[in-house]
Design a protein around this motif. Structure first.
Motif, mmCIF file in Angstrom:
data_model
loop_
_atom_site.group_PDB
_atom_site.id
_atom_site.type_symbol
_atom_site.label_atom_id
_atom_site.label_comp_id
_atom_site.label_asym_id
_atom_site.label_seq_id
_atom_site.Cartn_x
_atom_site.Cartn_y
_atom_site.Cartn_z
ATOM 1 N N UNK A 42 0.844 -1.193 0.000
ATOM 2 C CA UNK A 42 0.000 0.000 0.000
ATOM 3 C C UNK A 42 0.882 1.247 0.000
ATOM 4 N N UNK A 43 0.483 2.239 -0.820
ATOM 5 C CA UNK A 43 1.210 3.505 -0.898
ATOM 6 C C UNK A 43 0.229 4.658 -0.711
ATOM 7 N N UNK A 44 0.748 5.764 -0.217
ATOM 8 C CA UNK A 44 -0.074 6.962 -0.062
ATOM 9 C C UNK A 44 0.588 8.106 -0.830
ATOM 10 N N UNK A 45 -0.197 8.700 -1.743
ATOM 11 C CA UNK A 45 0.299 9.819 -2.549
ATOM 12 C C UNK A 45 -0.379 11.091 -2.084
ATOM 13 N N UNK A 46 0.375 11.991 -1.492
ATOM 14 C CA UNK A 46 -0.186 13.245 -0.982
ATOM 15 C C UNK A 46 0.129 14.439 -1.879
ATOM 16 N N UNK A 47 0.999 14.237 -2.879
ATOM 17 C CA UNK A 47 1.309 15.306 -3.829
ATOM 18 C C UNK A 47 1.848 14.687 -5.111
ATOM 19 N N UNK A 48 2.120 15.536 -6.097
ATOM 20 C CA UNK A 48 2.574 15.035 -7.399
ATOM 21 C C UNK A 48 3.875 14.260 -7.292
#
Length: 333
Positions: free
Chosen positions: A271-277
């Motif tokens: 699982x990964x979390x992308x909070x910005x580009x």
């Protein structure tokens, strides 16, 4: 002449040491063969030197050059042309399941979540030249945008066409995952991967995400899950104007991270979390590194033998020496 030339038998060049020994022997022998006449005075003789007598050592030089040419030929000069072919020995089939709900138009990623994803996903597709890639989109329901294909131009065109409005609004995570599993279940690839991206929680669909994850496990499919959205509040569509445009307002970012982690853990993914580009781009880079395609490279070397010109040169020099010895220099031998 010898640019790009290598020698298969360079040890034969040791024979070139014979040349200086031969020259020394020739000089010594020539002195021994020269007769000396002692006279008190040569004033009464007209001294004239013959041109042929001066160039007579040319015959010996021709023999030496012929010998050097033969030695070079024995060393086998050759040029090589290396060509290579690659064969994919363990290709990967990948399906990207993309959330196209209205919340994907949130502007916490620039210009919005969906457009930022499309840019990064396009780079990811181009960096997987040996794999087959398919696209599934889901909102309130799901469908296959393009089945798995090795034609990257098809996958890239399909990705470009992914936009909000392809399906009714909502977030049917289970349906999106199940559709992706359905595209991969009959795949013969040794490695099957789903990249599931969402920015919310399950709000639609008749298939539970946990059940879809069990299907992935049953068919040996690994699922990487990505939660996209900044921490806290984000400028998100809250209403639609009569002309079809959206009105934006600040809303709390809600991502069911526990669900996404559970799906990834069950299937052997991450699982990964992308909070910005930047973090979104890094996630796809990480997946690209984790899922390596085994490629076997075969190299073929074609050798072009170059000894024949040296043999012909040596024979030509010997023939020239023979003709000169028996014609022009015949009276001096």
């Amino acid at each position: 002449m010898l640019e790009g030339i290598q020698f298969a038998n360079p040890q034969f060049f040791w024979l070139l040491l014979v040349l200086p020994l031969t020259i020394a022997w020739y000089v010594w022998k020539r002195k021994k063969q020269t007769a000396a006449l002692r006279m008190s005075s040569v004033n009464g003789f007209k001294v004239s030197s013959s041109f042929l007598a001066k160039v007579r050592p040319l015959l010996f030089v021709l023999r030496l050059l012929a010998l050097a040419a033969f030695i070079t030929a024995m060393a086998r000069p050759q040029s090589s042309d290396v060509s290579s072919k690659t064969k994919t020995t363990n290709g990967i089939d990948i399906v990207m399941a993309i959330d196209v709900s209205s919340s994907m138009l949130a502007r916490d990623l620039k210009p919005n979540r969906l457009q930022a994803l499309k840019r990064v996903a396009a780079d990811f597709i181009e960096e997987r030249p040996s794999d087959r890639i398919g696209l599934v989109v889901y909102g309130g329901e799901s469908f296959t945008k393009t089945p798995i294909t090795s034609d990257k131009s098809i996958a890239l065109r399909a990705l470009e066409d992914v936009n909000y409005g392809l399906v009714e609004d909502g977030t049917a995570i289970g349906s999106g995952l199940a559709t992706a599993v359905n595209r991969l279940k009959d795949s013969k690839a040794k490695s099957k991967v789903i990249i599931l991206l969402t920015d919310g929680v399950k709000t639609a669909g008749s298939i539970e995400p946990e059940d879809a994850a069990e299907l992935a496990v049953a068919f040996g499919i690994k699922v990487y899950t990505i939660g996209i959205g900044s921490n806290g509040m984000a400028q998100t569509p809250i209403a639609q104007n009569p002309n079809g445009s959206f009105r934006y307002g600040m809303r709390k970012v809600e991502i069911d991270e526990d669900l996404l982690k559970n799906i990834a853990d069950r299937t052997g993914g991450q699982y990964f979390r992308a909070t910005n580009n930047a973090s979104l781009a890094n996630i796809y880079d990480d997946i690209n590194k984790l899922e390596k395609t085994e490629i076997e490279e075969f190299k073929y070397t074609n050798f072009d033998e170059k000894f024949r010109p040296f043999v012909l040169l040596g024979l030509g020099l010997l023939l020239l020496e023979f003709l000169l010895r028996n014609t022009v220099f015949r009276s001096f031998i």
